[in-house]
Design a protein around this motif. Structure first.
Motif, short mmCIF file in Angstrom:
data_model
loop_
_atom_site.label_atom_id
_atom_site.label_comp_id
_atom_site.label_asym_id
_atom_site.label_seq_id
_atom_site.Cartn_x
_atom_site.Cartn_y
_atom_site.Cartn_z
N SER A 106 0.84 -1.20 0.00
CA SER A 106 0.00 0.00 0.00
C SER A 106 0.88 1.25 0.00
O SER A 106 0.69 2.16 -0.81
CB SER A 106 -0.90 0.05 1.24
N ARG A 110 1.47 3.83 -3.26
CA ARG A 110 1.16 5.27 -3.12
C ARG A 110 2.42 6.11 -3.35
O ARG A 110 2.38 7.14 -4.02
CB ARG A 110 0.63 5.57 -1.73
N HIS A 142 -7.93 -4.90 4.57
CA HIS A 142 -7.96 -3.44 4.65
C HIS A 142 -7.41 -2.78 3.39
O HIS A 142 -7.91 -1.75 2.97
CB HIS A 142 -7.24 -2.94 5.91
N SER A 143 -6.41 -3.40 2.78
CA SER A 143 -5.89 -2.80 1.54
C SER A 143 -6.98 -2.84 0.46
O SER A 143 -7.11 -1.93 -0.34
CB SER A 143 -4.61 -3.50 1.07
N ARG A 146 -9.68 -0.25 1.32
CA ARG A 146 -9.17 1.10 1.04
C ARG A 146 -9.00 1.36 -0.45
O ARG A 146 -8.61 2.43 -0.85
CB ARG A 146 -7.80 1.31 1.72
N LYS A 147 -9.23 0.31 -1.25
CA LYS A 147 -9.11 0.39 -2.72
C LYS A 147 -7.69 0.74 -3.16
O LYS A 147 -7.49 1.55 -4.06
CB LYS A 147 -10.11 1.41 -3.32
N GLU A 148 -6.71 0.10 -2.50
CA GLU A 148 -5.32 0.30 -2.89
C GLU A 148 -5.11 -0.32 -4.27
O GLU A 148 -5.50 -1.47 -4.50
CB GLU A 148 -4.37 -0.34 -1.88
#
Ligand SMILES: Cc1ncc(C[n+]2csc(CCOP(=O)(O)OP(=O)(O)O)c2C)c(N)n1
Ligand code: SF4
Length: 296
Positions: A106, A110, A142-143, A146-148
Motif C-alpha cells: 500500500s 502510493r 484493509h488494503s 481502502r481500494k489500494e
C-alpha cells in the motif's frame, strides 16, 4: 525510462557478467514477450532453490513472464516458500515481516505514484495462503477496502509449506498434514467472496497448467490495478512435498483439482471492463451497440 536502469553505463559493458549481458540483450524488458515464446528469450526468473516439481515455482515463473511491463514492476512478498523464487528474479523485490506484504505494498504503490507521477509502476504482491489468509489477513482485507491499486496473488498450496506442514485457513476441511495430524476441523476460507465484498475490481481463481490462462489473468489484474482498483488472483499451487504428490503427477493433480474444486473463475467489475476495452482494446469487453427498435 526504467529501461535505462538495466543498460550498461559507458565503459562498464565489458566487465558485466554474462548473465547480465544476456538479460540486457535477450531479456523481455521493453518487449512484448508472451508465455508462448518461452524458450526464445532470457527469462527474468531462471534459477531458484525450490523443491523439484513444485507447482508454485511454475506459477511464479508464468506470472512473471506475464507482467505487462516487467521493467516497471516491483514484487512484494513475505515469509513462505514463494519468496525463495521471487527474490531470485531480475526485477526489484521487497520483503517485509511475515504478513506485512499488503501494508508494505500500500505504502509502496502510493509512494511510487507520488514520486513518478504519470509514469506507470506496477506493484504485485505474491504471498502464500498462510501469509495472505492467516497472518496477513487484516492487512490484505484493509488494503482492498481502502481500494489500494495493486495486485494481490495468493500462492495457495493449502498448507504452511515452508515450515513443514501446518494447516492454514485455506487447507480443506479434513485434510491431514504432518503438523495437523488430527485433520483440519474447519472449512477452507472463501477469500474470493471476501475479495468481492471488499470491492476488488478483478478476481480470478486459476491453476498453473494452463499457461495462457495464467498469462491472461495476470495481465488483466495488473492493468486494472493501475487505475481502477485492487485486484486478486488465487492460484492453486500444490505443495508436492507436504501433500506427497509424486513430481511426475503434479500437473495431473492440478488438472484434477481444477476439474473438481478449483475451477477457473473470473470476475471483472463493470468499471474494469470499460477500462480494459477503452484503454487496452480488449474486444471481449467492448460494449455492443443496442439494436435500434424497428416499428411496423
Ligand atoms: C512473524 C512470523 N511468524 C512465523 C514465521 C515462520 N514462518 C515462516 S514461513 C511460515 C509459513 C508459510 O506458509 P504460507 O504463507 O502458506 O507459505 P508457503 O510456505 O506454504 O508457501 C511461517 C509460519 C515468521 N517467519 N514470521
Ligand atoms: S515445500 Fe512445497 S511449496 Fe515449498 S518449495 Fe517445496 S514443494 Fe514447493
Amino acid at each position: 525510462m526504467s529501461l535505462d536502469y538495466v543498460k550498461f553505463s559507458p565503459g562498464f559493458d565489458t566487465f558485466m557478467p554474462k548473465e547480465y549481458r544476456d538479460m540486457v540483450e535477450h531479456g523481455p524488458f521493453g518487449k512484448k514477450t508472451t508465455v508462448s515464446q518461452m524458450g526464445n528469450f532470457k527469462e527474468i526468473l531462471e534459477e531458484h532453490p525450490m523443491c523439484a516439481g513444485c507447482a508454485m515455482t511454475l506459477f511464479i515463473r508464468l506470472a512473471i513472464v506475464a507482467f505487462p511491463n516487467p521493467e516497471d514492476t516491483i514484487t512484494v512478498g513475505t515469509a513462505g516458500c514463494g519468496r525463495l523464487a521471487i527474490s531470485q528474479a531480475a526485477i526489484p523485490f521487497v520483503y517485509g515481516n511475515y504478513g506485512d506484504q499488503n501494508g508494505v505494498a500500500s505504502g509502496l504503490s502510493r509512494g511510487l505514484r507520488i514520486r513518478f507521477g504519470d509514469k506507470t509502476k506496477d506493484v504485485v504482491v505474491m504471498a502464500g495462503d498462510g501469509g495472505t489468509a492467516d497472518i496477513g489477513f487484516q492487512q490484505v482485507l484493509h488494503s482492498w477496502f481502502r481500494k489500494e491499486r495493486f495486485t494481490t496473488i495468493m500462492l495457495d498450496n493449502e498448507v504452511y509449506g515452508n515450515t513443514g506442514g501446518q494447516e492454514s485457513g485455506m487447507t480443506t476441511r479434513g485434510a491431514v498434514l504432518k503438523m495437523a495430524p488430527l485433520g483440519k476441523k474447519f472449512e477452507k476460507m472463501d477469500m474470493v467472496a471476501m475479495a468481492k465484498i471488499a470491492g476488488c475490481a478483478y478476481i480470478a481463481t486459476v491453476v498453473p497448467n494452463n499457461p495462457r490462462r495464467v498469462e491472461s489473468c495476470i495481465k488483466k489484474a495488473v492493468l486494472i490495478a493501475r487505475e481502477v482498483g485492487p485486484t486478486y488472483i488465487q492460484a492453486y499451487t500444490s505443495c508436492n512435498i507436504e501433500y506427497a504428490i509424486p513430481t511426475d503427477k503434479v500437473m495431473e493433480d492440478a488438472k484434477s483439482v481444477e476439474d473438481d474444486r478449483y475451477k477457473f473463475t473470473e470476475y471483472v467489475s463493470e468499471d474494469a471492463k470499460a477500462y480494459l476495452a477503452d484503454r487496452y482494446g480488449y474486444k471481449e469487453f467492448i460494449q455492443k451497440p443496442v439494436a435500434a427498435v424497428t416499428r411496423v
